[in-house]
Design an enzyme around this catalytic site. Structure first.
Site, PDB file in Angstrom:
ATOM      1  N   GLY A 121       0.937  -1.229   0.009  1.00  0.00           N
ATOM      2  CA  GLY A 121      -0.080   0.142  -0.238  1.00  0.00           C
ATOM      3  C   GLY A 121       0.739   1.192  -0.042  1.00  0.00           C
ATOM      4  O   GLY A 121       0.593   2.341   0.557  1.00  0.00           O
ATOM      5  N   PHE A 122       1.971   1.139  -0.456  1.00  0.00           N
ATOM      6  CA  PHE A 122       2.898   2.555  -0.674  1.00  0.00           C
ATOM      7  C   PHE A 122       3.230   3.086   0.506  1.00  0.00           C
ATOM      8  O   PHE A 122       3.087   4.222   0.605  1.00  0.00           O
ATOM      9  CB  PHE A 122       2.321   3.545  -1.692  1.00  0.00           C
ATOM     10  CG  PHE A 122       1.763   3.170  -3.201  1.00  0.00           C
ATOM     11  CD1 PHE A 122       3.027   2.522  -4.025  1.00  0.00           C
ATOM     12  CD2 PHE A 122       0.642   2.970  -3.690  1.00  0.00           C
ATOM     13  CE1 PHE A 122       2.949   2.266  -5.178  1.00  0.00           C
ATOM     14  CE2 PHE A 122       0.743   2.446  -5.038  1.00  0.00           C
ATOM     15  CZ  PHE A 122       1.612   2.047  -5.762  1.00  0.00           C
ATOM     16  N   SER A 175       0.393  -0.994  -9.602  1.00  0.00           N
ATOM     17  CA  SER A 175       0.336  -1.865  -8.242  1.00  0.00           C
ATOM     18  C   SER A 175      -0.954  -2.138  -8.093  1.00  0.00           C
ATOM     19  O   SER A 175      -1.779  -1.306  -7.902  1.00  0.00           O
ATOM     20  CB  SER A 175       1.095  -0.798  -7.193  1.00  0.00           C
ATOM     21  OG  SER A 175       2.481  -1.100  -7.507  1.00  0.00           O
ATOM     22  N   ASN A 177      -2.188  -2.944  -5.275  1.00  0.00           N
ATOM     23  CA  ASN A 177      -2.529  -2.941  -3.770  1.00  0.00           C
ATOM     24  C   ASN A 177      -3.473  -1.739  -3.243  1.00  0.00           C
ATOM     25  O   ASN A 177      -3.877  -1.574  -2.205  1.00  0.00           O
ATOM     26  CB  ASN A 177      -1.294  -2.720  -2.905  1.00  0.00           C
ATOM     27  CG  ASN A 177      -0.395  -4.085  -3.065  1.00  0.00           C
ATOM     28  OD1 ASN A 177      -0.906  -5.003  -3.245  1.00  0.00           O
ATOM     29  ND2 ASN A 177       0.801  -3.715  -3.451  1.00  0.00           N
ATOM     30  N   ASN A 238       4.347  -5.240 -13.115  1.00  0.00           N
ATOM     31  CA  ASN A 238       4.208  -5.374 -11.585  1.00  0.00           C
ATOM     32  C   ASN A 238       3.788  -6.729 -11.130  1.00  0.00           C
ATOM     33  O   ASN A 238       3.909  -7.872 -11.914  1.00  0.00           O
ATOM     34  CB  ASN A 238       3.175  -4.421 -11.352  1.00  0.00           C
ATOM     35  CG  ASN A 238       3.474  -3.534 -10.161  1.00  0.00           C
ATOM     36  OD1 ASN A 238       3.749  -4.195  -9.087  1.00  0.00           O
ATOM     37  ND2 ASN A 238       3.800  -2.131 -10.272  1.00  0.00           N
ATOM     38  N   GLY A 256       7.410 -13.288  -7.835  1.00  0.00           N
ATOM     39  CA  GLY A 256       8.169 -14.816  -7.685  1.00  0.00           C
ATOM     40  C   GLY A 256       7.835 -15.503  -8.781  1.00  0.00           C
ATOM     41  O   GLY A 256       7.288 -15.043  -9.646  1.00  0.00           O
ATOM     42  N   GLY A 285       9.415 -12.705 -11.639  1.00  0.00           N
ATOM     43  CA  GLY A 285       9.697 -13.975 -11.438  1.00  0.00           C
ATOM     44  C   GLY A 285      11.133 -14.528 -11.735  1.00  0.00           C
ATOM     45  O   GLY A 285      11.478 -15.889 -11.785  1.00  0.00           O
ATOM     46  N   THR A 307      11.827 -10.366  -5.840  1.00  0.00           N
ATOM     47  CA  THR A 307      11.541 -11.344  -5.140  1.00  0.00           C
ATOM     48  C   THR A 307      12.903 -12.515  -5.047  1.00  0.00           C
ATOM     49  O   THR A 307      13.525 -12.965  -4.002  1.00  0.00           O
ATOM     50  CB  THR A 307      10.310 -12.068  -5.396  1.00  0.00           C
ATOM     51  OG1 THR A 307       9.263 -11.342  -5.521  1.00  0.00           O
ATOM     52  CG2 THR A 307      10.215 -13.437  -4.493  1.00  0.00           C
TER      53      THR A 307
END
Ligand SMILES: Cc1cc2nc3c(=O)[nH]c(=O)nc-3n(C[C@H](O)[C@H](O)[C@H](O)COP(=O)(O)O)c2cc1C
Length: 328
Positions: A121-122, A175, A177, A238, A256, A285, A307
């Site tokens: 959430g930034f 993003s 989120n 993203n 990932g 990934g 990731t």
């Protein structure tokens, strides 16, 4: 040596980091990055002029980019000495944001390997505080500054105020989120206005970071609009939005190896449709050298990952660079 360090990190990740509660693992990892001078050890880098690439006219010593996640300039400074050809700062908003409450990051074991789901959430210090910190950050490798907002004005302000301190500027419109940013992909016409206005606000090369959840919209609207606005670099992309009941928001962005196949497919399609009119940062990934090589072979200009930095450790960059060098 590289192989031994990679094995050691895997033991550390499997035995310690992945067993700690997520907040403790994050705190431990970030404290280690702030305090331990890994970047002074040449083993984490591979300096070879043959690996250099050009992104938006900016020379990167190699095609590996640390994807957006960290805003702490001590960590960004460290990351610049850990083998990356460029480092991206976390998306900055005009005002400080606390982010979503915990739990906002969980691990996810997938058949493809270890991943993460976040609804961060930034969380970020906001424009004024970040600008003051980043102004003092030396650029050992190019720095990409990522910006995120709710309105065209937000992006214009952020690009104008942060542009002077970065080598490239990335518009995060993807993003998953917060409605704030994710919803841009549902309003492609407004995105065109955003990119036109924001590209006039900085002289730095611009990147648009798109969502793997909107492949059709990206291809039909967002990338063509970006090109018309003079934005020639696409970061694809993203995290992928999934339901995740363990998170405070009930959903988050998956990152990932489980998203690698989508990254490759999106890259291949974008290259096929837009040819060499776009430069593409393929992100999503990458956690092993062969994946980076496959993306470069499919036409990526550069490779982003985050990731893999956590699950495979800082030695991953060196492993990928050795693989690149071996086949040069
Ligand atoms: C905890 C976390 C925070 C992130 N924050 C941002 C961000 O601020 N801006 C952004 O564009 N991407 C952000 N990302 C997405 C990453 O930059 C990257 O695009 C995504 O994780 C896919 O790459 P990966 O599979 O290599 O991690 C974040 C990812 C994670 C896991």
């Amino acid at each position: 040596m590289t192989h031994a360090l990679a094995t050691l990190y895997r033991l550390f990740y499997d035995g310690v980091l992945s067993r700690l509660p997520e907040p403790s693992a994050i705190a431990l990892g970030q404290t280690a990055l702030r305090l331990l001078p890994f970047d002074r050890l040449p083993v984490f880098r591979l300096d070879d002029p043959g690996l250099a690439v050009v992104l938006g006219g900016v020379r990167l010593p190699n095609p590996l980019i640390l994807a957006a996640m960290y805003y702490d300039t001590r960590i960004l400074h460290r990351a610049m000495g850990l083998g990356f050809g460029a480092v991206t700062a976390k998306s900055i908003t005009t005002t400080a944001r606390p982010g979503h409450p915990a739990p906002n990051l969980v691990r996810l074991r997938t058949s493809a390997g270890p991943g993460l789901v976040n609804c961060n959430g930034f969380a970020n210090p906001g424009l004024a505080a970040f600008r003051a910190a980043v102004a003092r950050l030396p650029h050992r490798v190019p720095l990409i500054l990522s910006v995120a907002g709710e309105s065209v004005d937000d992006y214009v302000t952020l690009a104008r105020e942060l542009g002077p301190f970065g080598d490239l500027v990335e518009f995060n419109v993807s993003s998953p989120n917060t409605r704030l940013v994710y919803a841009w992909s549902e309003r492609p016409q407004e995105l065109r206005a955003l990119m036109e206005a924001a590209s006039g606000a900085t002289t730095k090369p611009l990147i648009v970071k798109v969502s793997p959840d909107f492949a059709d919209v990206n291809e039909r609207h967002i990338i063509p609009a970006a090109l018309e606005a003079g934005v020639r670099i696409v970061n694809y992309g993203n995290t992928r939005r999934i339901e995740e009941p363990r998170l405070s928001q009930g959903a988050g962005g998956l990152s990932g190896p489980a998203i690698f196949d989508a990254t490759l497919a999106n890259l291949e399609r974008t290259r096929r449709v837009f040819g060499d009119r776009v430069e593409i940062i393929a992100t999503g990934g990458v956690d092993a050298p062969d994946k980076a090589l496959r993306l470069l072979d499919a036409g990526a200009t550069a490779i982003g990952y985050f990731t893999g930095f956590i699950t495979r450790g800082p030695i991953l960059a060196r492993q990928i660079l050795e693989a690149l060098q071996a086949r040069a």
